[in-house]
Design a protein around this motif. Sequence first.
Motif, PDB file in Angstrom:
ATOM      1  N   GLU A 261       8.438 -13.410  30.676  1.00 13.50           N
ATOM      2  CA  GLU A 261       9.126 -12.967  29.540  1.00 13.50           C
ATOM      3  C   GLU A 261       9.000 -14.044  28.300  1.00 13.50           C
ATOM      4  OE1 GLU A 261      12.559 -10.198  31.436  1.00 13.50           O
ATOM      5  OE2 GLU A 261      13.140 -11.936  30.166  1.00 13.50           O
ATOM      6  N   TRP A 262       8.837 -13.758  27.206  1.00 15.60           N
ATOM      7  CA  TRP A 262       8.909 -14.518  25.933  1.00 15.60           C
ATOM      8  C   TRP A 262      10.037 -14.453  24.987  1.00 15.60           C
ATOM      9  CZ3 TRP A 262       4.632 -17.719  24.738  1.00 15.60           C
ATOM     10  CH2 TRP A 262       3.282 -17.747  25.838  1.00 15.60           C
ATOM     11  N   LEU A 263      10.604 -15.630  24.739  1.00 15.31           N
ATOM     12  CA  LEU A 263      11.668 -15.709  23.659  1.00 15.31           C
ATOM     13  C   LEU A 263      11.246 -16.230  22.506  1.00 15.31           C
ATOM     14  CD1 LEU A 263      14.677 -16.628  25.977  1.00 15.31           C
ATOM     15  CD2 LEU A 263      14.245 -14.508  25.050  1.00 15.31           C
ATOM     16  N   SER A 264      11.717 -15.981  21.348  1.00 14.50           N
ATOM     17  CA  SER A 264      11.366 -16.364  20.120  1.00 14.50           C
ATOM     18  C   SER A 264      11.972 -17.992  19.812  1.00 14.50           C
ATOM     19  CB  SER A 264      11.721 -15.661  18.828  1.00 14.50           C
ATOM     20  OG  SER A 264      13.062 -15.355  18.841  1.00 14.50           O
ATOM     21  N   VAL A 265      11.398 -18.731  18.944  1.00 16.01           N
ATOM     22  CA  VAL A 265      11.812 -20.050  18.932  1.00 16.01           C
ATOM     23  C   VAL A 265      12.055 -20.289  17.484  1.00 16.01           C
ATOM     24  CG1 VAL A 265      11.279 -22.466  19.255  1.00 16.01           C
ATOM     25  CG2 VAL A 265      10.873 -20.811  21.091  1.00 16.01           C
ATOM     26  N   SER A 266      13.149 -20.795  17.033  1.00 19.89           N
ATOM     27  CA  SER A 266      13.190 -20.962  15.680  1.00 19.89           C
ATOM     28  C   SER A 266      12.186 -22.264  15.325  1.00 19.89           C
ATOM     29  CB  SER A 266      14.790 -21.261  15.131  1.00 19.89           C
ATOM     30  OG  SER A 266      15.067 -22.275  15.745  1.00 19.89           O
ATOM     31  N   ARG A 267      11.905 -22.236  13.836  1.00 16.55           N
ATOM     32  CA  ARG A 267      11.003 -23.227  13.635  1.00 16.55           C
ATOM     33  C   ARG A 267      11.851 -24.594  13.979  1.00 16.55           C
ATOM     34  NH1 ARG A 267       9.944 -19.531   9.740  1.00 16.55           N
ATOM     35  NH2 ARG A 267       7.657 -18.820   9.493  1.00 16.55           N
ATOM     36  N   ARG A 268      12.994 -24.712  13.416  1.00 10.65           N
ATOM     37  CA  ARG A 268      13.571 -26.233  13.753  1.00 10.65           C
ATOM     38  C   ARG A 268      13.915 -26.650  15.138  1.00 10.65           C
ATOM     39  NH1 ARG A 268      19.763 -25.092  11.657  1.00 10.65           N
ATOM     40  NH2 ARG A 268      20.325 -23.495  13.186  1.00 10.65           N
ATOM     41  N   GLN A 269      13.503 -25.634  16.151  1.00 11.93           N
ATOM     42  CA  GLN A 269      13.843 -25.913  17.434  1.00 11.93           C
ATOM     43  C   GLN A 269      12.290 -26.166  18.088  1.00 11.93           C
ATOM     44  OE1 GLN A 269      17.257 -26.608  17.100  1.00 11.93           O
ATOM     45  NE2 GLN A 269      16.691 -26.300  19.428  1.00 11.93           N
ATOM     46  N   VAL A 270      11.290 -25.949  17.388  1.00 14.35           N
ATOM     47  CA  VAL A 270       9.884 -26.060  17.929  1.00 14.35           C
ATOM     48  C   VAL A 270       9.697 -27.575  18.732  1.00 14.35           C
ATOM     49  CG1 VAL A 270       7.648 -26.258  17.604  1.00 14.35           C
ATOM     50  CG2 VAL A 270       8.822 -24.394  16.615  1.00 14.35           C
ATOM     51  N   ALA A 271      10.053 -28.505  17.900  1.00  9.83           N
ATOM     52  CA  ALA A 271       9.988 -29.820  18.375  1.00  9.83           C
ATOM     53  C   ALA A 271      10.687 -30.192  19.633  1.00  9.83           C
ATOM     54  CB  ALA A 271      10.305 -31.070  17.229  1.00  9.83           C
ATOM     55  N   ALA A 272      12.018 -29.697  19.671  1.00  7.30           N
ATOM     56  CA  ALA A 272      12.978 -29.690  20.975  1.00  7.30           C
ATOM     57  C   ALA A 272      12.186 -28.963  22.024  1.00  7.30           C
ATOM     58  CB  ALA A 272      14.276 -29.297  20.821  1.00  7.30           C
ATOM     59  N   VAL A 273      11.535 -27.751  21.796  1.00  5.50           N
ATOM     60  CA  VAL A 273      10.939 -27.439  23.047  1.00  5.50           C
ATOM     61  C   VAL A 273       9.604 -28.123  23.487  1.00  5.50           C
ATOM     62  CG1 VAL A 273       9.859 -25.160  23.582  1.00  5.50           C
ATOM     63  CG2 VAL A 273      11.771 -25.013  22.310  1.00  5.50           C
ATOM     64  N   ARG A 274       8.907 -28.597  22.609  1.00  6.26           N
ATOM     65  CA  ARG A 274       7.769 -29.332  22.942  1.00  6.26           C
ATOM     66  C   ARG A 274       8.190 -30.459  24.000  1.00  6.26           C
ATOM     67  NH1 ARG A 274       4.932 -28.999  17.233  1.00  6.26           N
ATOM     68  NH2 ARG A 274       3.404 -27.301  17.597  1.00  6.26           N
ATOM     69  N   GLU A 275       9.267 -31.116  23.344  1.00  8.01           N
ATOM     70  CA  GLU A 275       9.845 -32.398  24.119  1.00  8.01           C
ATOM     71  C   GLU A 275      10.101 -31.935  25.393  1.00  8.01           C
ATOM     72  OE1 GLU A 275      13.479 -35.347  23.807  1.00  8.01           O
ATOM     73  OE2 GLU A 275      13.159 -34.182  21.987  1.00  8.01           O
ATOM     74  N   ALA A 276      10.870 -30.521  25.761  1.00  8.92           N
ATOM     75  CA  ALA A 276      11.134 -30.280  26.972  1.00  8.92           C
ATOM     76  C   ALA A 276      10.054 -30.065  27.687  1.00  8.92           C
ATOM     77  CB  ALA A 276      12.074 -28.951  27.053  1.00  8.92           C
ATOM     78  N   LEU A 277       8.842 -29.503  27.237  1.00  4.47           N
ATOM     79  CA  LEU A 277       7.592 -29.284  27.923  1.00  4.47           C
ATOM     80  C   LEU A 277       7.076 -30.640  28.379  1.00  4.47           C
ATOM     81  CD1 LEU A 277       6.115 -26.333  25.910  1.00  4.47           C
ATOM     82  CD2 LEU A 277       6.697 -26.302  28.411  1.00  4.47           C
ATOM     83  N   ALA A 278       7.148 -31.649  27.469  1.00  3.42           N
ATOM     84  CA  ALA A 278       6.686 -33.155  27.942  1.00  3.42           C
ATOM     85  C   ALA A 278       7.290 -33.740  28.952  1.00  3.42           C
ATOM     86  CB  ALA A 278       6.562 -33.969  26.566  1.00  3.42           C
ATOM     87  N   ASP A 279       8.680 -33.468  28.856  1.00  2.28           N
ATOM     88  CA  ASP A 279       9.362 -34.034  29.893  1.00  2.28           C
ATOM     89  C   ASP A 279       9.225 -33.629  31.370  1.00  2.28           C
ATOM     90  OD1 ASP A 279      10.643 -35.875  28.043  1.00  2.28           O
ATOM     91  OD2 ASP A 279      12.564 -34.379  28.041  1.00  2.28           O
ATOM     92  N   ARG A 280       8.828 -32.234  31.352  1.00  2.00           N
ATOM     93  CA  ARG A 280       8.619 -31.447  32.481  1.00  2.00           C
ATOM     94  C   ARG A 280       7.004 -31.889  33.048  1.00  2.00           C
ATOM     95  NH1 ARG A 280      10.482 -27.577  35.121  1.00  2.00           N
ATOM     96  NH2 ARG A 280       8.424 -26.927  35.879  1.00  2.00           N
ATOM     97  N   GLY A 281       6.068 -32.405  32.001  1.00  2.00           N
ATOM     98  CA  GLY A 281       4.946 -32.729  32.384  1.00  2.00           C
ATOM     99  C   GLY A 281       4.583 -34.243  32.993  1.00  2.00           C
ATOM    100  N   SER A 282       5.877 -35.047  32.482  1.00  2.00           N
ATOM    101  CA  SER A 282       5.820 -36.484  32.791  1.00  2.00           C
ATOM    102  C   SER A 282       6.218 -36.823  34.247  1.00  2.00           C
ATOM    103  CB  SER A 282       7.028 -37.147  31.857  1.00  2.00           C
ATOM    104  OG  SER A 282       8.025 -36.704  32.034  1.00  2.00           O
TER     105      SER A 282
END
Length: 282
Positions: A261-282
């Motif tokens: 499933e996909w959930l919408s992401v507000s523009r101001r939260q895009v950076a936080a989501v990218r950070e969460a993805l980066a943390d998972r990849g590290s």
Amino acid sequence: MQSAALTVFLVDDEPLARLRLRSLLEACVDPRAEVVAEAGSATQAQHWLRDHSCDLILLDVQMPGADGLQLADSLQQQMAQPPAIVFVTAHAGHALRAFELEAMDYLTKPVRRERLQAALTRVAQRLAERSAMQTFQATQPGELEPEQPVIVVSDRGRLIRVPLNEVLYLKAELKYLTLRTATQSLVMDGSLSELEPRLGERFLRVHRNALVAKSAVRQLERHAPSQASPDDGSDTQLGGLDLVNAEVADGWAVRIAHVNEWLSVSRRQVAAVREALADRGS
């Protein structure tokens, strides 16, 4: 044994409107309601709430000075557990914003007793579930260890303990919340603003109406309007995956693990989501 009456605070700049609400509340019997105070403006209401409490605010929208929506917003920000709010207004056009502020209901004037009674019932149910959850957690300290936190959901009179590490996301659906795990969706009362402080760093607010477990974040994409399905009432999909929010079709979206499933992401939260993805990849 008769349950205690709901304590109600009337906030409306029109004295006659407050008088009518008093009369309607006196006619409501299950649950009962008791008016504990009145205010004619948002400023008066804030002054009263500094030193007093209530179960419910019946709140007008358009008033001199700060309006009811601004008052509700400030209470959400200032109080850890604000009173339930039911908007009572002559203007239907503010309903969406009201529910974004996690109002329990939105009544249009002239208010019918049956609609007011239904709103009171919802508030009473919210309070009963909150009390039951607190009692449940307090009486079972041995099972609710810090490393195994749970969310307690009331389902048709049963209390269901959902381990927090099984929760993929929580999404506000106007008057209710949807709790999603890999195997089920549960509808619960409450608000995201109440839950967010308790969930801590495990969850990320991706949108005003959604909290997502950081461990469930799998993919972030931007979708153009051309990728949306036609306005024919059919479900929107992207690559065969369900779009839980209709606005996902035009904006940023995050894919949730296990459920496609996909959930919408507000523009101001895009950076936080990218950070969460980066943390998972590290």
